[in-house]
Scaffold this active site. Structure first.
Site, PDB file in Angstrom:
ATOM      1  N   GLY A  67     148.464  -6.023 122.897  1.00  0.00           N
ATOM      2  CA  GLY A  67     149.745  -5.501 123.346  1.00  0.00           C
ATOM      3  C   GLY A  67     150.433  -4.679 122.269  1.00  0.00           C
ATOM      4  O   GLY A  67     150.921  -3.567 122.515  1.00  0.00           O
ATOM      5  N   VAL A 111     151.411  -9.563 137.107  1.00  0.00           N
ATOM      6  CA  VAL A 111     152.273 -10.679 137.507  1.00  0.00           C
ATOM      7  C   VAL A 111     153.686 -10.380 137.010  1.00  0.00           C
ATOM      8  O   VAL A 111     153.994 -10.563 135.822  1.00  0.00           O
ATOM      9  CB  VAL A 111     151.772 -12.004 136.913  1.00  0.00           C
ATOM     10  CG1 VAL A 111     152.683 -13.148 137.358  1.00  0.00           C
ATOM     11  CG2 VAL A 111     150.330 -12.277 137.329  1.00  0.00           C
ATOM     12  N   GLU A 118     157.418 -17.198 130.171  1.00  0.00           N
ATOM     13  CA  GLU A 118     156.222 -17.086 129.340  1.00  0.00           C
ATOM     14  C   GLU A 118     156.178 -18.211 128.313  1.00  0.00           C
ATOM     15  O   GLU A 118     157.183 -18.532 127.682  1.00  0.00           O
ATOM     16  CB  GLU A 118     156.194 -15.747 128.596  1.00  0.00           C
ATOM     17  CG  GLU A 118     155.945 -14.550 129.484  1.00  0.00           C
ATOM     18  CD  GLU A 118     155.751 -13.275 128.693  1.00  0.00           C
ATOM     19  OE1 GLU A 118     155.937 -13.321 127.453  1.00  0.00           O
ATOM     20  OE2 GLU A 118     155.408 -12.238 129.277  1.00  0.00           O
ATOM     21  N   ASP A 257     114.502 -16.453 117.421  1.00  0.00           N
ATOM     22  CA  ASP A 257     115.147 -17.639 116.858  1.00  0.00           C
ATOM     23  C   ASP A 257     115.238 -18.753 117.899  1.00  0.00           C
ATOM     24  O   ASP A 257     114.971 -19.926 117.600  1.00  0.00           O
ATOM     25  CB  ASP A 257     116.540 -17.265 116.339  1.00  0.00           C
ATOM     26  CG  ASP A 257     117.281 -18.453 115.749  1.00  0.00           C
ATOM     27  OD1 ASP A 257     116.795 -18.998 114.747  1.00  0.00           O
ATOM     28  OD2 ASP A 257     118.328 -18.829 116.299  1.00  0.00           O
ATOM     29  N   GLY A 309     113.438 -22.496 107.298  1.00  0.00           N
ATOM     30  CA  GLY A 309     112.902 -23.554 108.146  1.00  0.00           C
ATOM     31  C   GLY A 309     111.420 -23.436 108.402  1.00  0.00           C
ATOM     32  O   GLY A 309     110.925 -23.825 109.455  1.00  0.00           O
ATOM     33  N   ASN A 346     112.363 -25.873  99.615  1.00  0.00           N
ATOM     34  CA  ASN A 346     112.099 -27.304  99.556  1.00  0.00           C
ATOM     35  C   ASN A 346     110.748 -27.662 100.175  1.00  0.00           C
ATOM     36  O   ASN A 346     110.021 -28.497  99.655  1.00  0.00           O
ATOM     37  CB  ASN A 346     113.210 -28.074 100.277  1.00  0.00           C
ATOM     38  CG  ASN A 346     114.497 -28.103  99.485  1.00  0.00           C
ATOM     39  OD1 ASN A 346     114.584 -28.745  98.453  1.00  0.00           O
ATOM     40  ND2 ASN A 346     115.509 -27.387  99.963  1.00  0.00           N
ATOM     41  N   HIS A 768     125.138 -20.500 107.647  1.00  0.00           N
ATOM     42  CA  HIS A 768     125.632 -21.842 107.928  1.00  0.00           C
ATOM     43  C   HIS A 768     126.707 -21.808 109.013  1.00  0.00           C
ATOM     44  O   HIS A 768     127.516 -20.887 109.066  1.00  0.00           O
ATOM     45  CB  HIS A 768     126.218 -22.476 106.667  1.00  0.00           C
ATOM     46  CG  HIS A 768     125.192 -22.778 105.627  1.00  0.00           C
ATOM     47  ND1 HIS A 768     125.498 -22.952 104.297  1.00  0.00           N
ATOM     48  CD2 HIS A 768     123.845 -22.933 105.715  1.00  0.00           C
ATOM     49  CE1 HIS A 768     124.393 -23.205 103.619  1.00  0.00           C
ATOM     50  NE2 HIS A 768     123.381 -23.190 104.456  1.00  0.00           N
ATOM     51  N   PRO A 795     132.815 -18.828  87.306  1.00  0.00           N
ATOM     52  CA  PRO A 795     132.245 -17.567  86.809  1.00  0.00           C
ATOM     53  C   PRO A 795     132.790 -16.377  87.593  1.00  0.00           C
ATOM     54  O   PRO A 795     133.446 -16.540  88.621  1.00  0.00           O
ATOM     55  CB  PRO A 795     130.743 -17.746  87.042  1.00  0.00           C
ATOM     56  CG  PRO A 795     130.645 -18.706  88.170  1.00  0.00           C
ATOM     57  CD  PRO A 795     131.826 -19.632  88.046  1.00  0.00           C
TER      58      PRO A 795
END
EC number: 2.3.3.8
Length: 1109
Positions: A67, A111, A118, A257, A309, A346, A768, A795
């Protein structure tokens, strides 16, 4: 990611379909969508109200404050809407920093209403529950609603009542509207919960005497709940943020994916940019983007994405070729760079994933050289040395400049090299081969256990010091036992006033995660534990049994239970549970585990658990005093004591990072991959890790940064703390508060990743689920500054994190806080045979050799031809048989001939011996395989097995130069039958139409039929003596196949003869007749035929005379 924005139209569709309220919701489903391709006549036919009502039109592209931006057309007729759209449709517009094209509009009834009708309502999720905001003044001028609105927190598992709404939210609402609004808000909240919304805002909501009108709406849903809400959601489209186009390549990767257990993400930021990334790991992908932006590359950064993964070689290939295709479409005057980076994996086999990337580079080597692309690679993890070697080799063979680096190089150092800020080493130092870490340099295979229990730097006296303040539990203590479930569970005991990882820890695992369990046991062994940390596993899909693992050199058996209750009863010492359950079952199994009071710590590995379920887990855990690590975590590690699942990577990385004994530094991170990178940084700059936890990348981790930092503060062996935060959430501010208030006094080195987000013109969802800032205070830049102001060591960038860690550590050594001790070698741990072979350290003769089929890749391969190509080329059954039997792609006529042979040999009635045997077996109640085998066993020289023999006899005679008469006479003289000649029923006067059909085809299509002609000449001689001594089907196929093999051009003469010699031709009859035998079996079963008994009158009983009475 989890929370994804949906279009206003989708949000309203959900509301109109599923809201349950006594309030009269008006204008249900009265909306229409308009684009540049809209057929307005058809649109009016589909929505007749467009012609009779006044209308509102607005873009539906996730644009805020439409708006105020003049992007809402009000009180128009349909013609007015079209005129309004003419000046806006497909026009570029700037909203904030984002520039985008307006292309999708929503049309609704207008309307008319006064301002006082409102209102504003918003519901959004927090860790503790859901906040409901309400303000009695809505609309464009609502202002700072966070400061103005009334608030009501609905705690997790609690319900919202109309009385609560009326009393706490509607205090300024006129009395005549309170009941309607209360009923609507309660219905809206229930809808929000049922459909897994994470954010739902209506501004304004208009309440008139006719009912409730939902004018403007913005919403997000938890996309991970798709498996729960699919029936109600349907196929939801998630539009891109305004200012960023939706590219088909993004949709392609999203589809990959969705079909993969791995994680594959791609967002295109600037397709014309010169800097492209292909990064492994959700956290690492953010760090690389940060570094590129920090070094001034934000305008040239082309994409954000990640793969993680353990994707397969084919998945990695598909991902890599997509990026290479995109980056080689437009040239850049400075050339382009591709950064293939990642933290230390990992569990992903780096060499295996690199194979897919190497394939893609080879396929695109021409365009890559044409566009002057330089590639920089940095990676670590299982088998990374081989991966880097292969990557370096492809650079040499293709001529593409490829610079490779391993764990000896700081993770983001290649960014500076790629952007010209750092020199490129000519020969970077390479770490030793993976296997070298597993071989003890000392003569002793054992190391005193006492050197592993205390911190590496502290005196070896008792460290059982009760902390000043009891903090929340973390990793279990060395004394604990772990339970592994079909999700994985690990349990730890109480020690020193609070739970932590100790040498006696044992636990349970849920799920048959044998690789992760073996990794835990190897870690236990290298840490000189007295007994394994894994007490048992829970796997609900089998009965109770034992699973074999290695403990050092010897084999041990670990119990596996079907029921969690049984596992808990039989292992009361277990108090840690590691859950490897899938995202669909992790919630139920975790809630079940918390019903057992002995469980104190649960690690949840699964990624993608809906946020609403995670919050329920957290609430129950808080009530029961259970520590949750995860979800979406790799776990945690306490060097010298215990590790969860795949944390710390494989044994080579554990030894390289000195994780077999404790150091003085503790860390907490969100990212699992980045936690392994921290292990590497800490091992290179300090005396090592004391403890490390990855709390998980979801929006609501089960335990927080503060939980673990306070525990580290109270642990005497820990001398300094590292926290790796990220964009999204506000947990890092609690660390700031703890430092200011003096609760945290140990040196804290902090860095929050995601600083690049503030430089992007449109919103980017990182790897993530929780890495998304909803307000300025949640940005990484704001949190880094706040931590710096509070006194933490921060840092300038992640690139400098290792330098800051080293500086702080050196200060602690200088002032005597840390006294480094002499390094002690770990015991030798044998390498698994399979992994040693993967690394190329050993070789063993294969038990089998095969050259016809390979099922190991993404696609089945027949004799070198992918199965998709088999169908694309329409090779048919004959073509497949050619590939699998003859390892050749046979000519079309040959394939057709093979299929014809199978057709004519398929059956010859129930009276022949093979069909008879099959029928008798079927009627005896035997199964299909037994009945078929019974029939096949009758095939031989006398029945159906004459193809090979006929081919051999006729070939030998022809090749020796015998004329047909000589051949017939010789066979008669030797007293041998001519194989393939003769028939019980058919004769020269009653020919076998099967032979006639085949003969016509062969004569018309084969390039040569010399062997067939020879056999037909023999037939003329034999039928002159007896009319039924014809060339039968077996004989015809045998000699015709010799012609085929010798003259089709695909075989040498020796190869053709070898196929005849080894019995390939009889296979045609066996394969064809199997179809008939199966048909007879099914026929007998269908006809419900009973046990067959041969009638007496069909048996001639011939007994010796002296026995007949």
């Amino acid at each position: 990611m989890s929370a994804k924005a949906i279009s206003e139209q989708t949000g309203k569709e959900f509301l109109y379909k599923y809201i349950c309220t006594s309030a009269a919701v008006q204008n249900r489903f009265r909306y229409a969508n308009a684009t540049a391709e809209t057929d307005w006549v058809r649109l009016a036919q589909d929505h007749p109200w467009l012609l009779t009502e006044r209308l509102v039109v607005k873009p539906d592209q996730l644009i805020k404050r439409r708006g105020k931006l003049g992007l809402v057309g009000i009180n128009l007729d349909l013609q007015g809407v079209q005129e309004w759209l003419k000046t806006r449709m497909m026009k570029e517009t700037t909203v904030g920093k984002a520039k985008g094209v307006l292309k999708n509009f929503l049309i609704e009834p207008f309307v008319p209403h006064p301002q006082e009708e409102e209102f504003y309502v918003c519901i959004y999720a927090t860790r503790e529950g859901d906040q409901v905001l309400f303000h009695h003044e809505g609309g464009v001028a609502v202002g700072d609603v966070d400061a103005k609105a009334e608030r009501l927190m609905v705690a997790v598992n609690e319900k919202l009542s109309e009385d609560q709404v009326t009393e706490q939210l509607l205090t300024h609402v006129p009395e005549d509207k309170k009941q309607v609004l209360a009923s609507f808000i309660v219905g809206l909240f229930n809808l929000y919960e049922d459909l897994y919304f994470t954010y739902l805002e209506i501004n304004p909501i208009v309440v008139t005497k006719d009912g409730v009108y939902v004018l403007d709406m913005a919403a997000k849903i938890d996309a991970t709940a798709d498996y729960i809400c699919k029936a109600k959601w349907g196929d939801v489209e998630f539009p891109p943020p305004f200012g960023r186009e939706a590219y088909p390549e993004e949709a392609y990767i999203a589809d990959l994916d969705a079909k993969s257990g791995a994680s594959l993400k791609l967002t295109l930021l600037n397709p014309q940019g010169r800097i492209w990334t292909m990064v492994a790991g959700g956290g690492a992908s953010v760090v690389y983007s940060d570094t590129i932006c920090d070094l001034g590359g934000v305008d040239e950064l082309a994409n954000y994405g990640e793969y993680s993964g353990a994707p397969s070689e084919q998945q990695t290939y598909d991902y890599a070729k997509t990026i290479l295709s995109l980056m080689t479409r437009e040239k850049h005057p400075q050339g382009k760079v591709l950064i293939i980076g990642g933290s230390i994996a990992n569990f992903t086999n780096v060499a295996a994933t690199f194979k897919g990337i190497v394939r893609a580079i080879k396929d695109y080597q021409g365009p890559l050289k044409e566009h002057e692309v330089t590639i920089f690679v940095r990676r670590g993890g299982p088998n990374y040395q081989e991966g880097l070697r292969v990557m370096g080799e492809v650079g040499k063979t293709t001529g593409i400049p490829i610079h490779v680096f391993g764990t000896e190089t700081h993770m983001t150092a290649i960014v500076g090299m790629a952007l010209g800020h750092k020199p490129i080493p000519n020969q970077p130092p390479m770490d030793a081969h993976t296997a070298n870490f597993l071989l003890n340099a000392s003569n002793s295979a054992a190391t005193p256990a006492t050197t592993r229990t205390a911190s590496f730097s502290e005196a070896r006296t008792s460290n059982d010091v009760t902390p000043a303040k009891k903090s929340k539990a973390g990793l279990p203590a060395v004394t604990n036992t772990v339970l592994l479930l079909s999700s994985f569970y690990t349990v730890a005991s109480e020690e020193c006033g609070h739970r932590r990882l100790e040498r006696k820890n044992q636990g349970h695992s849920v799920g048959m995660q044998t690789r992760a369990v073996q990794g835990m046991l190897d870690f236990d062994y290298v840490c000189s534990r007295d007994e394994p940390s894994v007490a048992a596993m829970v796997y609900p899909f089998t009965g109770d049994h034992k699973q074999k693992f290695y403990w050092g050199h010897k084999e041990i058996l670990t119990p596996v239970y079907k029921s969690m209750d049984d596992a808990m009863k039989k292992h009361p010492e277990v108090d840690v549970l590691i859950s490897f359950a899938s995202l669909r079952s992790a919630f139920d199994s975790t809630m079940e585990a918390m019903q057992h009071p002995q469980i104190h710590t649960i690690a949840i590995i699964a990624e993608g658990i809906p946020e609403a379920q995670t919050r329920k887990i957290i609430k129950m855990a808080d009530e029961k005093g259970v520590t949750i690590i995860g979800p979406a975590t790799v776990g945690g590690i306490k060097p010298g004591c215990f590790k969860i699942g795949n944390t710390g990577g494989m044994l080579d990385n554990i030894l390289a990072s000195k994780l077999y004994r404790p150091g003085s530094v503790a860390y907490v991170s969100r990212s699992g991959g980045m936690s392994n990178e921290l292990n590497n940084i800490i091992s290179r700059t300090t005396d090592g890790v004391y403890e490390g936890v990855a709390i998980g990348g979801d929006r609501y981790p089960g335990s927080t940064f503060m939980d673990h930092v306070l525990r580290y503060q109270d642990t005497p062996g820990i001398k300094m703390i590292i926290m790796l935060g990220e964009i999204g959430g506000t947990e890092e501010y609690k660390i700031c508060q703890g430092i200011r208030e003096g609760r945290i006094t140990k040196p804290v080195v902090c860095w929050c990743i995601g600083t690049c987000a503030t430089m992007f013109t449109s919103e980017v969802q990182f790897g993530h689920a929780g890495a998304c800032a909803n307000q300025a205070s949640e940005t990484a830049v704001a949190k880094n500054q706040a931590l710096r102001d509070a006194g933490a060591y921060v840092p300038k960038s992640f690139d400098e994190l290792g330098d800051v860690v080293k500086t702080v550590y050196d200060e602690l050594v200088a002032n005597g806080t840390i006294i480094p001790a002499q390094e002690v070698p770990p015991p030798t741990v044998p390498m698994d045979y399979s992994w040693a072979r993967e690394l190329g350290l050993i070789r063993k003769p294969a038990s089998f050799m095969t050259s016809i089929c390979d099922e190991r890749g993404q696609e089945l391969i027949y004799a070198g031809m992918p199965i998709t190509e088999v169908f694309k080329e329409e090779m048919g059954l004959g073509g497949v048989l050619g590939l699998l039997w003859f390892q050749r792609r046979l000519p079309r006529y040959a394939c057709q001939f093979i299929e014809m042979c199978l057709m004519v040999t398929a059956d010859h009635g129930p009276a022949v011996s093979g069909a008879h045997n099959t029928i008798v077996c079927a009627r005896a109640g035997k199964d299909l395989i037994s009945s078929l085998t019974s029939g096949l066993l009758t095939i031989g020289d006398r029945f159906g097995g004459a193809l090979d023999a006929a081919a051999k006899q006729f070939s030998k005679a022809f090749d020796s130069g015998m004329v047909p008469m000589e051949f017939v006479n010789k066979m008669k003289k030797d007293g041998k039958l001519i194989m393939g000649i003769g028939h019980r029923v058919k004769s020269i006067n009653n020919p076998d139409m099967r032979v006639q059909i085949l003969k016509d085809y062969v004569k018309q299509n084969f390039p040569s039929t010399v062997m067939l002609d020879y056999a037909l000449d023999v037939e003329k001689i034999t039928t002159s003596k007896k009319p039924n001594l014809i060339l039968n089907v077996d004989g015809f196929i045998g000699v015709a196949f010799v012609d085929l093999l010798r003259t089709c051009g695909g075989f040498t003469r020796d190869e053709a003869d070898e196929f005849v010699e080894i019995g390939a031709l009889n296979g045609i009859f066996v394969l064809g007749r199997s179809m008939g035998f199966i048909g007879h079996y099914l026929d007998q079963k269908r006809l419900k035929q009973g046990l067959y008994r041969h009638p007496w009158d069909d048996i001639s009983y011939v007994l010796p005379e002296h026995m007949s009475m």
